[in-house]
Write a protein that holds these residues in place. Structure first.
Motif, PDB file in Angstrom:
ATOM      1  N   UNK A 128      80.719  25.188  13.053  1.00  0.00           N
ATOM      2  CA  UNK A 128      80.013  25.414  14.640  1.00  0.00           C
ATOM      3  C   UNK A 128      79.878  24.135  14.862  1.00  0.00           C
ATOM      4  N   UNK A 129      79.285  22.960  14.036  1.00  0.00           N
ATOM      5  CA  UNK A 129      79.718  22.061  15.229  1.00  0.00           C
ATOM      6  C   UNK A 129      81.209  21.420  15.597  1.00  0.00           C
ATOM      7  N   UNK A 130      82.339  21.480  15.443  1.00  0.00           N
ATOM      8  CA  UNK A 130      83.006  21.237  16.159  1.00  0.00           C
ATOM      9  C   UNK A 130      84.152  22.453  16.924  1.00  0.00           C
ATOM     10  N   UNK A 131      82.993  23.644  16.583  1.00  0.00           N
ATOM     11  CA  UNK A 131      84.170  25.057  17.847  1.00  0.00           C
ATOM     12  C   UNK A 131      83.062  24.620  18.978  1.00  0.00           C
ATOM     13  N   UNK A 132      82.078  23.983  19.011  1.00  0.00           N
ATOM     14  CA  UNK A 132      81.112  24.102  19.808  1.00  0.00           C
ATOM     15  C   UNK A 132      81.154  22.842  20.692  1.00  0.00           C
ATOM     16  N   UNK A 133      81.575  22.213  20.210  1.00  0.00           N
ATOM     17  CA  UNK A 133      82.139  20.554  20.911  1.00  0.00           C
ATOM     18  C   UNK A 133      83.618  20.827  21.653  1.00  0.00           C
ATOM     19  N   UNK A 134      84.060  21.415  20.893  1.00  0.00           N
ATOM     20  CA  UNK A 134      85.723  21.907  21.213  1.00  0.00           C
ATOM     21  C   UNK A 134      85.551  22.671  22.817  1.00  0.00           C
ATOM     22  N   UNK A 135      84.914  23.775  22.523  1.00  0.00           N
ATOM     23  CA  UNK A 135      84.331  24.747  23.736  1.00  0.00           C
ATOM     24  C   UNK A 135      84.506  23.269  24.866  1.00  0.00           C
ATOM     25  N   UNK A 170      77.372  27.151  27.895  1.00  0.00           N
ATOM     26  CA  UNK A 170      77.189  27.112  25.949  1.00  0.00           C
ATOM     27  C   UNK A 170      75.194  26.657  26.339  1.00  0.00           C
ATOM     28  N   UNK A 171      74.519  26.009  26.900  1.00  0.00           N
ATOM     29  CA  UNK A 171      73.240  26.002  26.959  1.00  0.00           C
ATOM     30  C   UNK A 171      72.859  26.889  27.366  1.00  0.00           C
ATOM     31  N   UNK A 172      73.067  28.459  28.752  1.00  0.00           N
ATOM     32  CA  UNK A 172      72.866  29.017  29.166  1.00  0.00           C
ATOM     33  C   UNK A 172      72.826  30.509  27.919  1.00  0.00           C
ATOM     34  N   UNK A 173      73.815  30.872  26.929  1.00  0.00           N
ATOM     35  CA  UNK A 173      74.645  31.427  25.790  1.00  0.00           C
ATOM     36  C   UNK A 173      73.077  31.108  24.855  1.00  0.00           C
ATOM     37  N   UNK A 174      72.366  30.411  24.037  1.00  0.00           N
ATOM     38  CA  UNK A 174      72.244  30.040  23.040  1.00  0.00           C
ATOM     39  C   UNK A 174      70.830  29.894  23.284  1.00  0.00           C
ATOM     40  N   UNK A 175      70.193  29.852  24.976  1.00  0.00           N
ATOM     41  CA  UNK A 175      69.703  29.701  25.532  1.00  0.00           C
ATOM     42  C   UNK A 175      68.917  30.946  26.017  1.00  0.00           C
ATOM     43  N   UNK A 190      80.576  34.466  21.636  1.00  0.00           N
ATOM     44  CA  UNK A 190      81.065  34.570  20.036  1.00  0.00           C
ATOM     45  C   UNK A 190      81.783  33.951  19.361  1.00  0.00           C
ATOM     46  N   UNK A 191      81.403  32.803  19.624  1.00  0.00           N
ATOM     47  CA  UNK A 191      81.908  31.469  19.062  1.00  0.00           C
ATOM     48  C   UNK A 191      79.901  31.644  18.427  1.00  0.00           C
ATOM     49  N   UNK A 192      78.842  31.261  18.850  1.00  0.00           N
ATOM     50  CA  UNK A 192      77.661  31.757  18.478  1.00  0.00           C
ATOM     51  C   UNK A 192      77.193  32.861  17.504  1.00  0.00           C
ATOM     52  N   UNK A 193      78.320  33.950  17.752  1.00  0.00           N
ATOM     53  CA  UNK A 193      77.666  34.780  17.118  1.00  0.00           C
ATOM     54  C   UNK A 193      78.927  34.742  15.673  1.00  0.00           C
TER      55      UNK A 193
END
Length: 206
Positions: A182-189, A200-205, A160-163
């Protein structure tokens, strides 16, 4: 016999200001205490900018979270799909949601204000993650009956964050403007979710 519940310790939110600012969960109360901080000049001019952000995010009455509404609307718009005929309309629509998120036409005037805005986004990210992980509907499938395993929930949130912050804006040529958010959302996640960096690595790759 029912056990008595211990009353939570009273916190002086103004002590070591603004350390406890985001511990004030009620937006109306947060605004009242922020106004006291401003009157005492505890952290000016940062507190003036905090007030601008608070009123932008929650409005004058403090009842609704504009950040959350914008997030949900971006999800809904993206799910509906993009065509040649509606792309321009969707771009205009997304730009309004970006204004609601302080990504457009609400730029900080200096690095200090930028830090305050990043902290506000981080608070939103924490609220969103707490909402997702604490929601039986979000953490279940088949009309809320069958629970989803923690790993699947973590991946679902990452997707969802990536989308919202990359995939959909990229289709409307607005991904660059989402980069700091996006950077803030990803870091917080990654910081809040156990094994978040791996998910996160699994999802974006994938």
């Amino acid at each position: 016999m029912l056990l008595k519940k211990e009353k939570p310790a009273q916190i002086d939110y103004l002590e070591n200001w603004p350390e406890h600012y985001y511990e004030i969960e009620n937006a109306k109360e947060r605004k009242e205490i922020l106004a006291q901080a401003i009157s005492r000049e505890l952290d000016l001019p940062n507190d003036n900018y905090r007030m601008k952000l608070l009123e932008k995010r929650y409005g004058k009455d403090g009842k609704n979270d504009a950040f959350m509404k914008a997030w949900m609307m971006i999800k809904a718009s993206g799910a509906a799909g993009i065509s040649f005929f509606n792309k321009r309309h969707l771009q205009k629509e997304l730009k309004q949601y970006m204004r609601d998120l302080c990504l457009l036409e609400y730029a900080p005037e200096n690095e200090t204000e930028q830090t305050v805005l990043l902290t506000e986004w981080e608070n939103f990210a924490k609220v969103l993650l707490a909402s997702c992980t604490g929601s039986k509907t979000y953490c279940s499938t088949l009309f809320g009956i069958v629970p989803i395993k923690d790993a699947s929930v973590a991946r679902k949130i990452a997707e969802e964050i990536d989308f919202v912050t990359r995939t959909y804006p990229q289709k409307l040529e607005l991904a660059d403007e989402f980069a700091p958010f996006r950077e803030v959302m990803v870091n917080t996640y990654c910081n809040m979710i156990e094994n978040g960096s791996s998910y996160w690595y699994e999802v974006v790759n994938s």
